[in-house]
Design a protein around this motif. Sequence first.
Motif, PDB file in Angstrom:
ATOM      1  N   SER A   8       9.458 -17.007  -5.612  1.00 47.45           N
ATOM      2  CA  SER A   8      10.615 -16.379  -5.463  1.00 47.45           C
ATOM      3  C   SER A   8      10.429 -15.151  -4.458  1.00 47.45           C
ATOM      4  O   SER A   8       9.366 -15.025  -3.878  1.00 47.45           O
ATOM      5  N   GLU A  41      24.000 -21.058  -7.042  1.00 50.48           N
ATOM      6  CA  GLU A  41      23.301 -21.396  -8.270  1.00 50.48           C
ATOM      7  C   GLU A  41      22.399 -22.213  -7.800  1.00 50.48           C
ATOM      8  O   GLU A  41      20.966 -22.288  -8.025  1.00 50.48           O
ATOM      9  N   ALA A  42      22.517 -23.094  -6.795  1.00 46.63           N
ATOM     10  CA  ALA A  42      21.557 -23.945  -6.254  1.00 46.63           C
ATOM     11  C   ALA A  42      21.972 -24.391  -4.891  1.00 46.63           C
ATOM     12  O   ALA A  42      23.176 -24.912  -4.578  1.00 46.63           O
ATOM     13  N   ALA A  84      26.742 -15.183  -4.419  1.00 47.95           N
ATOM     14  CA  ALA A  84      25.667 -15.778  -5.401  1.00 47.95           C
ATOM     15  C   ALA A  84      25.798 -17.249  -5.272  1.00 47.95           C
ATOM     16  O   ALA A  84      26.975 -17.965  -5.134  1.00 47.95           O
ATOM     17  N   VAL A 114      21.050 -14.548  -4.082  1.00 43.77           N
ATOM     18  CA  VAL A 114      21.876 -13.576  -4.328  1.00 43.77           C
ATOM     19  C   VAL A 114      21.713 -12.716  -2.927  1.00 43.77           C
ATOM     20  O   VAL A 114      20.794 -12.379  -2.630  1.00 43.77           O
ATOM     21  N   SER A 135      17.451 -21.790  -5.681  1.00 45.78           N
ATOM     22  CA  SER A 135      18.253 -21.426  -6.714  1.00 45.78           C
ATOM     23  C   SER A 135      18.371 -19.811  -6.978  1.00 45.78           C
ATOM     24  O   SER A 135      17.626 -19.525  -6.569  1.00 45.78           O
ATOM     25  N   ASN A 136      19.773 -19.610  -7.812  1.00 51.08           N
ATOM     26  CA  ASN A 136      19.704 -18.228  -8.010  1.00 51.08           C
ATOM     27  C   ASN A 136      19.782 -17.421  -6.841  1.00 51.08           C
ATOM     28  O   ASN A 136      19.061 -16.070  -6.744  1.00 51.08           O
ATOM     29  N   SER A 170      12.719 -11.292  -2.938  1.00 49.94           N
ATOM     30  CA  SER A 170      13.563 -10.442  -3.255  1.00 49.94           C
ATOM     31  C   SER A 170      13.309  -9.149  -2.189  1.00 49.94           C
ATOM     32  O   SER A 170      12.329  -8.948  -1.562  1.00 49.94           O
ATOM     33  N   SER A 198      17.844 -11.935  -2.890  1.00 49.66           N
ATOM     34  CA  SER A 198      16.936 -12.631  -3.780  1.00 49.66           C
ATOM     35  C   SER A 198      17.080 -14.064  -3.801  1.00 49.66           C
ATOM     36  O   SER A 198      18.307 -14.476  -3.627  1.00 49.66           O
ATOM     37  N   GLY A 199      15.977 -14.723  -4.636  1.00 46.26           N
ATOM     38  CA  GLY A 199      16.383 -16.142  -4.675  1.00 46.26           C
ATOM     39  C   GLY A 199      15.090 -16.948  -5.286  1.00 46.26           C
ATOM     40  O   GLY A 199      13.786 -16.189  -5.062  1.00 46.26           O
ATOM     41  N   ASP A 200      15.279 -18.044  -5.704  1.00 49.79           N
ATOM     42  CA  ASP A 200      13.802 -18.900  -6.131  1.00 49.79           C
ATOM     43  C   ASP A 200      14.068 -20.024  -5.462  1.00 49.79           C
ATOM     44  O   ASP A 200      14.883 -20.868  -5.269  1.00 49.79           O
TER      45      ASP A 200
END
Length: 462
Positions: free
Chosen positions: A346, A267-268, A265, A280, A277-278, A348, A339-341
Amino acid sequence: MKKVLLSVIGVAVAGALIAPTFIGQNAEREVKAIADAIDANPAYTVEIASYERSWFSSRGVLTVSMELPMPQPDGSTEVMTLDSGEMLLELQHGPVLTQFDGGLGLLSWQLTANDDNKRTSLNWSEDQALYQLTGSMGLTGNATYDDQIADVNYRSADGDFIVEMSGYRGNGTFGNDAFSYSGSHKTLVMGEASDPATITGIDLQTSANGSLIDALNGELLESDIVLSVANATQSGEEVLSGFAMTAGSELAETGDTLSVNVNTAVEAAQLPSGTASNLVMNVSFSRIDKEFTQAYQQLVNSTYGQPQEVMQQQLTALFEQYQQQVLAAKPEFSITELSGDLPKGSFSGQANVTFADIATIPANPTTDFWLQHILAEGAIEAAKPLVKDELRLQLQTVLAQQMPNQDVNSEQFQAMIEQQVEQVIAVYLQQGFIVENEQQYQSAVELKQGSLMLNGKQLPLM
């Protein structure tokens, strides 16, 4: 009563005087066993220059070196050797311990790397050891230890490459059936001297069921690893924050297969298109044949440093030897989450690959044979602006190479890119490569019994 008390005291004193001899003998065997296990790894060489054992203590001098194959632009491989310099190992034999980590126990020790010859390439404080490990083993055979690395700087001979390490501390435990280690690093600076990367808050935690010597000897053990990084910066800008990776391995109750999970993971992270960001990615490998895995490890060790084609040939032969056994275990590979933004939206996805039952593998299996027995499925969905933005970047890169004299920032060029993006999306939709809803483009694929389905429509494989 007085005689009994004197007898007890006499036995205790005799034990305290006799025990150190046997503890020292066992400690010497363990030290040499650990050295041999590390030395068996082709990347490492351990040399015990001297080892002197007396009644209450032992003292040894050893060196550890590591050889790293470095691929060259011309396809050749050069070997870079890193060595510890002379390290001093000091041990005190129990049961009464007064040095290093005092108290009652079997053993206490201190390993120190502080060879002044290393100062020709490394710079660290005169009043601190380059590396030091201090520990003790209790009367039950369980041990604890702490280690640390001095703040140290390295600069290449031409001055172009630097490494700066600061604030490393670690601690661990080991016994007959388990071991663990935790280490943390405040700051690591590495890269070109003019613009190095700075990584802060590096933490590592690992634990395993089994002895330390089993792990060094290459035994497959159930284990867990957690690696995290607080952030990384370069050129004064943060390029990564909140990185975390957890990995775990588990043996089946029968002991003949191994399963591994790796979860990552972020975070950024800074990308060319902006900040993601986010992020995974969770991956699992299930029911891996243990015997094959051990044979693979032995192959990697035996071909270490050899040309890539040599390893590839031997790996092919190894799989041919074990393929029936490997597939009988029903191995499975899964991406359980991806997944991610991103700035434009986004995404996934997930995927899974396994095999149908195979009674017998033919002597020379064809591609069609494997396609008939592979079971695979996957799906991905992404926001429409994100898909168009990624496609736009790809087309711009390709067209810029094809038309080097064009100004890629001109309105005419950008209009051409936008037109082609819409055309490509339309073709993908028409041919069924993707489907759409109000917010997203989606795609799902399935391979079963030699039949390929894409978004519910069958496609030819050959």
